[in-house]
Design an enzyme around this catalytic site. Structure first.
Site, PDB file in Angstrom:
ATOM      1  N   VAL A 148       0.833  -1.195   0.000  1.00 31.86           N
ATOM      2  CA  VAL A 148       0.000   0.000   0.000  1.00 31.86           C
ATOM      3  C   VAL A 148       0.870   1.248   0.000  1.00 31.86           C
ATOM      4  CG1 VAL A 148      -1.668   1.349   1.335  1.00 31.86           C
ATOM      5  CG2 VAL A 148      -1.907  -1.148   1.173  1.00 31.86           C
ATOM      6  N   CYS A 149       1.964   1.153   0.737  1.00 29.85           N
ATOM      7  CA  CYS A 149       2.839   2.297   0.909  1.00 29.85           C
ATOM      8  C   CYS A 149       3.203   2.977  -0.421  1.00 29.85           C
ATOM      9  CB  CYS A 149       4.108   1.888   1.650  1.00 29.85           C
ATOM     10  SG  CYS A 149       3.762   1.097   3.229  1.00 29.85           S
TER      11      CYS A 149
END
Lengths: 187, 187, 187, 187, 187, 187, 187, 187, 187, 187
Positions: D46-47
């Site tokens: 997600v980062c």
């Protein structure tokens, strides 16, 4: 915690009442309404006027089921001697508790620090031993037994009529209020 | 130490008074006689009857040099909204302090633990900020502004007449006492 | 420990909801998704715009199985009075909790020290009572209920689809990711 | 005390920015608006979508006078290696701080206990180093850089226009509010 | 107590080994000889030469029944990314543990205070989990895997041959000593 | 803090060196490179082989500007008696410190608890009194003076050539590395 | 409590006795009379003259049922080496305990602080492990084994003849005293 | 710290000496050699034989510059009464200190716990007030003044001849030793 | 708590009584009336006059069932020696307790701090071990045994006649008082 | 420390003396001899007989320069009332101190725990405020003012004649003693 809603603490004391010395404890107090009426000292000035004022209401209070306990840090010996010699005090038929060990005055938080004397303080206690009303005045200001009786009547009324409350300056027989969501913001 | 004879503690709060928001602190209070009149909550039941009862005495109290501060744990926003909508509260011209941070209620020892609401408690404070008279009643028992005024008058009288004291149920104009060794045991 | 992943703490409070006063506790909250929506005070300015903005999303949230609890340090009496008099607030159908004892605000760490008011803070709580999303803005900055709904949808999606995560600015229906060793360093 | 309104604490860290290693401390941060954008780990899932989403807004943020600091508990060596190998991360021109000693994550209270990784947390800091806005989402829920920019704009507007506040879902150019006693209870 | 003779403390960590992520704990370590090989950071300079030097001995060590655990405060994600991109690190077949929560580095007392990085430290652990040999060099001084293997062989020999000890610079196959009172003062 | 990078603590001890008793303190040690070579006891078994092995390197170490201090918890009287009677120990020209009060062994953390004997531990100390290299082996495993000299040479090289570091198994004359951002992830 | 009348504390140590290493503990000591004979260090000056002086009395002491334990902070290895090389010490047939961990010297309170050496101290211990006689001289003053034997004989006599005591400078065979009320003030 | 080498602690006491009561303190003691000769009680049994034995040596001790202080927990009144009535005690010309407040007995650590009586203990103190020799025997074992004089002579000799020490059973006029490295291990 | 009404504490001591040494403890004391008669020291000045004065009353006290215990910090040996040599003390037939360990003097709170001597103090103890009367005079003021006997008689009378009390200067046979409410304030 | 020899502690109290109320403090007491005469309570039984007994000696005591302070835990108001009504108390011309705050009773250690009443205790205080004589009797045992006067005379005599002491039952005019070494053991 605040004083209102707290339960009276344990004590045992000698009382002078009606020509006799009797022992009184917190368990004797519970079971009926009670007034604790603190004053600074025997043989003084404002005190006897207040004690006499209260003596005038004692028959009515007894009829309402209320006992009265006057308290100072004098001994029961001193209470008797005062009762023997003073016309005002001689009228008293209620309890005069000897609190020379300061236990009761400390229990109610009214011992004047460094003086060994109690405040001019009144406490109305319900039959469960819970304090419902209090009043304290400074040294030179005498209390008013009639107003005290008014508040005791209201407190008894509220206990006996759940869901009702007594508005300001309520007198026996006048109207009470029944709080509900519909009254919110409407008074 | 007992509450009587103690000095009020520091606070700062927003007040709604006469259509304005003003900041009031303990230093503003000192210099004249003051009444702190605590009540549980805006928009409730007994409270407005007591506040209205006191509003009826406000002109006289002002004439005697006495300021009045009503206090609950509601905000000043809420006080204004109540003042706008309630006929009883709309009569009030004295201060309504917002004590939503509980500082004043804690200062006077009347915050009901766990409830976030103040007791139904009155304090008379002299111009030095020293508490002279107090009275607290339980939830359903309304106070009596007339008796409050009687006690304030006695307290003012005693402060202004050193060496004199007011006996039980003293009313303005009636006799006072002057304590001396000759009166010991004579009343 | 951080706030995310922590479980909500015990509380009991009076709520105004749909014309009634009801008691709500932490155990009532658990079992479905919930939003705690803190704001500083009734009868103020930014607060009603945010509460109205959230009211517009309430039907959708209910459809998704999400309950809403607005919280300020005012009483439930005050909430009702505000609901009665304000057109914006009058639209609200969700819970308005009275936190005048500051328990809930302290539980979530959003009581402004010395002010007795809550922050402008939102918490999304899952059916296990675990906080999953939070957002706080300073005094003058209003929140956005649409973005809040987006995040709630993502949180629900993730809970219901183990092994999948929602990338930045994910909207319902768009693609998600399935983390695996093969993706390491590949995005 | 709550996080909003608190000042950032001292730190010193190595940053990878624009092909160089530079040292950054809290004193470097003050003097302009700043965003601290925490994420769990380099080379994950997600980062990078969030970091890329924020990279797309960086030019605008710079134009508004806002600096951006991405932070994870990886080293600056790792940040550079990721920047070299990932197409998404390669777009980044803002600071990537190495927080392998956990100082910054602890300063902002977002170190996940026992994991050695930071939460997915954002903080908007004003030129005095005071935190004005925060947002944290759980592991699988990506943030939205557009909404972040909206809140930063509102915070800047409020700082620059004393006496005005931004209502819910305010967008640049739309109306604001000016709180006064006359608005109490009127919205 | 000294480090030699102490037992390894509990830990759980993610390892990158042979293209997989696996969880490793202290209980997995026990039961065979083990080497813990700490180094400061992925993507740096001396570290890869040492890790490669050790990789060259890994087959022999495995044959002797010795497992190898490289440890830094980077994550297992970072280890994999480094393994993917570096020719030297790509040769590694032993465990690479992610110690981003600093537990293992603290367990062995080699976390550099304030830096969040481990020392360049080696520990030989016997099948009971007891540390038998240690070596630490400062930042710029690389270790020597051949000498490490010599010491491991001696430690294994001593464990397997009670009553015998290995003199200075002992090599496999050369003579050992059998301590007895007759040897006292004779060497 | 870890042992590497820490400064040696104060001590004073009697040394036997070259047929004389001399007092040695930590301040005498500083100013040149030093080796502290701990061993369990005089008149034992592995110890003399290690001390002889180190004696063979002493001329070279002196040429490099390195002093050597052998340490056990025996007295300097015992050291002399051993030197007089043992052919191996008779070769020694470096310092033999008497640590019967355990100060030095405790300073370096190598006193075996309950035994009153030191570990088989080596420490390389730079001219500032800072420990740069350490090595400890268990009871039956002898050290290797040649490898010790290799590490001392590397430590001296690094101190004299800022910006350079020695890779694994570096030998005098072979290549070193110069860390820079360009090398990140490239080895 | 004073040392006389106290019981010896637990210890375990290696002893060199008659060409063997044997383990000795406090429980081995009890059951017969014992002498603990502390001295500073092996290979020194006054110590061997005292140990030899005591060796001359050992046959007689054994005949009386008394065991002897010489103690210094040297190891048992050192004791054997000294015994091998010194003509005076070579005569010793009693125990030589290695107290390099300082336990016994501390037990008897004779460890010279900061020196790691024992005082020149003697303790006579009865079969119950209770100390009956003690003597300590400063560094340069040698003891006298003949006087020690005189005191041991007196102590044994007193234990075996309840009701009798040995006057000053009593020698075996001379008169003793039997304390009684008739002797009070008569000697 | 051990007793040997420690300095005597402050005291003040009444002494009976040569028919007079005089006050003696620790500062009076310093400046010449002194013997403190403790015994349990006046009017008892072994004590007078020891005190008489010491009285026989007093002239010689005075010639050597040594003062003697007998000490018990009796008063100086009791000492005088004993001196008046006992033929043995009547011979005494040295100090008899009254230690009924237990200060001196506690200072030297020889008060028998729970008994209020001192041990049978001797201390030789040098002119700097430092204890050099001590001896304690159990209740029924008398001391020997001749051996005490031998040790005092040795202690004086050592103080006056730096670099020399007195071997075992040394008598005035016999040989001493001069410790040097050449003697190590040679006696 | 005050000394009057407290119970004597445990002790064991040697007593000289009627030519014998006997052990006396607090349990021996209980069961009959007792006098503890403290004095500073044997062989002094005021003390023997007081002890003789009390000796003259001992026959009468025994007849009344009262035992007497003289106490000083001297030993029982000293008491006997004094009894043997003094005409006044020779008359004593009661107990003389040796309190050289200060236990009894401390039990009754009469040890003069720093002096090791008891006050000139008297305690009358009833058969339950409870102290009923006490008297202490300063160093130079002798007590009066006749007055002591008067008070003991009164104490015995009161114990034997519940409900009666002895007025000031009461002598055996004269009138007593019976307290009752009728006497309050009448004397 | 014992009570004898201690200095009186600070106090301030109201006294009834000779028809007036006067304030008395510890500083007023110093400068002349004083008697503190404690008793349990006004209006009781033994107390008035003792106070009258002491009143009979007051003229003589004044002539000797001795002031008298009667003390109970009653107020000065009560003292006056008792003085007015009791024939015995009416004779009193000395001070009657009101100790209702218990300060003086606690200062002298005579407050009966839990009762709030003082012991029947006497203290003789010298002009330096130091207590020289004390006496306490149990509840039913009256004191004797004649014996008190005897002890005061002795105490005054001793203060005025240094070097002399008063033997047992000394009366004014009879012989005293002069302690010296020649008298030791002679009385």
């Amino acid at each position: 915690m605040g004083i209102i809603g707290s339960t009276i603490k344990p004590f045992t004391a000698q009382s002078y009442k009606a020509g006799k010395f009797v022992e009184v404890s917190d368990t004797d107090v519970k079971g009926k309404w009670a007034v604790f009426f603190f004053y600074p000292a025997d043989f003084t000035f404002v005190c006897p006027t207040e004690l006499e004022d209260l003596a005038d209401q004692y028959a009515d209070l007894q009829a309402m089921g209320v006992e009265v306990y006057a308290v100072s840090t004098d001994t029961h010996f001193s209470h008797k001697a005062w009762h023997d010699s003073s016309p005002a005090i001689g009228k008293i038929n209620y309890h005069m508790l000897g609190d020379q060990n300061h236990v009761i005055s400390n229990n109610f938080g009214v011992l004047r620090e460094g003086q060994g004397l109690a405040d001019r303080a009144t406490f109305v206690v319900d039959p469960d031993g819970v304090i419902q009303v209090t009043e304290i005045t400074c040294e030179g200001v005498g209390r008013n037994a009639v107003e005290l009786v008014r508040k005791i009547k209201a407190a008894i009324y509220v206990r006996e009529h759940p869901g009702q409350v007594c508005p300001a300056k309520w007198e026996e027989g006048s109207e009470t209020l029944a709080p509900s969501i519909d009254l919110v913001g409407k008074i």
